[in-house]
Design a protein around this motif. Structure first.
Motif, short mmCIF file in Angstrom:
data_model
loop_
_atom_site.label_atom_id
_atom_site.label_comp_id
_atom_site.label_asym_id
_atom_site.label_seq_id
_atom_site.Cartn_x
_atom_site.Cartn_y
_atom_site.Cartn_z
N UNK A 11 0.83 -1.20 0.00
CA UNK A 11 0.00 0.00 0.00
C UNK A 11 0.87 1.26 0.00
N UNK A 12 1.94 1.23 0.78
CA UNK A 12 2.84 2.39 0.85
C UNK A 12 3.50 2.64 -0.50
N UNK A 13 3.98 1.57 -1.12
CA UNK A 13 4.64 1.70 -2.43
C UNK A 13 3.66 2.20 -3.49
N UNK A 14 2.46 1.65 -3.48
CA UNK A 14 1.45 2.04 -4.45
C UNK A 14 1.09 3.52 -4.30
N UNK A 15 0.90 3.96 -3.08
CA UNK A 15 0.54 5.36 -2.84
C UNK A 15 1.66 6.31 -3.26
N UNK A 21 -4.61 5.63 -2.62
CA UNK A 21 -4.53 5.27 -1.20
C UNK A 21 -5.54 4.16 -0.91
N UNK A 22 -5.06 2.94 -0.78
CA UNK A 22 -5.97 1.81 -0.57
C UNK A 22 -6.62 1.82 0.80
N UNK A 23 -6.12 2.63 1.73
CA UNK A 23 -6.77 2.74 3.04
C UNK A 23 -8.16 3.34 2.93
N UNK A 24 -8.44 4.00 1.83
CA UNK A 24 -9.74 4.63 1.63
C UNK A 24 -10.73 3.70 0.94
N UNK A 25 -10.25 2.53 0.53
CA UNK A 25 -11.10 1.55 -0.15
C UNK A 25 -11.51 0.45 0.83
N UNK A 26 -12.56 -0.27 0.49
CA UNK A 26 -12.97 -1.41 1.31
C UNK A 26 -11.91 -2.50 1.21
N UNK A 27 -11.27 -2.79 2.34
CA UNK A 27 -10.11 -3.68 2.32
C UNK A 27 -10.42 -5.09 1.85
N UNK A 28 -11.50 -5.74 2.31
CA UNK A 28 -11.73 -7.13 1.88
C UNK A 28 -11.84 -7.27 0.35
N UNK A 193 -9.87 12.23 -7.02
CA UNK A 193 -11.05 12.80 -6.37
C UNK A 193 -10.95 12.81 -4.85
N UNK A 194 -10.04 12.03 -4.30
CA UNK A 194 -9.86 12.06 -2.85
C UNK A 194 -9.14 13.32 -2.41
N UNK A 195 -8.06 13.66 -3.09
CA UNK A 195 -7.19 14.74 -2.65
C UNK A 195 -7.39 16.06 -3.38
N UNK A 196 -7.78 16.01 -4.64
CA UNK A 196 -7.87 17.24 -5.42
C UNK A 196 -9.18 17.98 -5.13
N UNK A 197 -9.14 19.29 -5.27
CA UNK A 197 -10.34 20.09 -5.05
C UNK A 197 -11.28 19.99 -6.25
N UNK A 198 -12.57 20.08 -5.96
CA UNK A 198 -13.59 20.04 -7.00
C UNK A 198 -13.88 21.46 -7.48
N UNK A 199 -14.37 21.55 -8.71
CA UNK A 199 -14.87 22.82 -9.17
C UNK A 199 -16.25 23.09 -8.60
N UNK A 200 -16.91 24.12 -9.09
CA UNK A 200 -18.26 24.46 -8.63
C UNK A 200 -19.13 24.82 -9.83
N UNK A 213 -16.52 1.26 -4.20
CA UNK A 213 -15.36 0.53 -3.69
C UNK A 213 -14.70 1.22 -2.50
N UNK A 214 -15.18 2.42 -2.14
CA UNK A 214 -14.58 3.17 -1.03
C UNK A 214 -15.25 2.79 0.29
N UNK A 215 -14.59 3.15 1.38
CA UNK A 215 -15.19 2.97 2.70
C UNK A 215 -16.38 3.91 2.85
N UNK A 216 -17.24 3.63 3.83
CA UNK A 216 -18.42 4.46 4.05
C UNK A 216 -18.04 5.90 4.39
N UNK A 217 -16.96 6.07 5.17
CA UNK A 217 -16.52 7.42 5.54
C UNK A 217 -16.06 8.19 4.31
#
Length: 263
Positions: A11-15, A21-28, A193-200, A213-217
């Motif tokens: 996960x560290x190497x991939x990120x 960031x796989x920590x934000x995805x459903x791990x199973x 979409x996790x880290x970058x800002x969205x437009x309006x 595929x992401x966690x509920x949070x």
């Protein structure tokens, strides 16, 4: 190396290499998906496999495409697209007056979705000078999208008149190229979409079969960002395997199956 340590290092190497960031995805689900790939490839662990694919550009691109689940087709779940064409785009055009509509395909994968939206924008008479914004984290997928070449199976839901007008037939009808009129209606860009800002001020946002595929949070945080990115009266369309259960809490109103609006 233990399995847990192998997974953490992977996960560290991939990120570090991709910003995924796989920590934000459903791990199973992600573990099962990656372990199936590694087993078929004959490697002992995630790190060993990742180090291998990093040595070859094509192998790495194929791995990222597999990881980010870039599977789509033109006008997927076609009834939702015809609702955009027949009701929502005309309604928004009337409400906005002289203002051009802002259209966004978030998590656009290999381009089928934004090109579908661009075709509808042409059918509905929208100006080509206001392109569909198409974003994805996978640069390899974006490269494929920009070529605009697709096989017949990806176009099974496209009406024949659209194929005739907006595509060039190749290989005796076994594949198609998106024509230049539609290509000019789409602007591709790499986007996290996790880290970058969205437009309006967007009138229509499509994000289909991505956040499942992401966690509920992470889902809740992304849905709030999408809500904030919508203009009042705008529409947010999710995939047919997705549903926003607490849409009222976020500020959305239901506008149809898998379709939400910002009043």
């Amino acid at each position: 190396m233990t399995e847990d340590r192998d997974w953490e290092q992977f996960k560290q190497k991939l990120k570090a290499k991709t910003e995924i960031d796989l920590d934000l995805y459903k791990e199973p689900q992600m573990k099962r998906r990656i372990n199936n790939l590694i087993t078929r490839a004959g490697y002992k662990g995630c790190v060993e496999y990742f180090d291998h694919v990093c040595e070859n550009k094509d192998d790495f691109a194929a791995f990222i495409e597999y990881l980010t689940i870039n599977v789509s087709e033109f006008f997927r779940n076609d009834s939702q697209w015809w609702k955009l064409r027949d009701k929502i785009i005309p309604e928004l055009t009337q409400k906005r007056g002289n203002r051009r509509l802002k259209l966004w395909s978030a998590g656009c994968a290999t381009g089928e979705e934004p090109y579908s939206l661009a075709i509808l924008s042409a059918v509905c008479g929208l100006e080509a000078s206001s392109p569909v914004l198409a974003m994805d984290i996978d640069q390899g997928a974006l490269d494929i999208a920009q070529k605009g070449h697709y096989v017949k199976a990806q176009l099974v839901n496209a009406p024949k008149e659209y194929l005739a007008k907006y595509f060039t037939t190749k290989d005796g009808g076994e594949s198609y190229d998106v024509n230049q009129e539609i290509k000019r209606r789409v602007a591709f860009k790499r986007f996290n979409m996790i880290d970058d800002s969205f437009g309006t001020g967007f009138d229509i946002i499509l994000c289909r079969n991505v956040v499942i595929y992401f966690t509920n949070e992470t889902k809740a945080a992304l849905y709030q960002k999408f809500f904030n990115a919508l203009a009042p009266g705008g529409y947010f369309l999710v995939g047919s395997t997705e549903q926003i259960f607490e849409y009222r809490k976020l500020g959305f109103e239901m506008a149809g199956p898998f379709l939400y609006t910002k009043k």
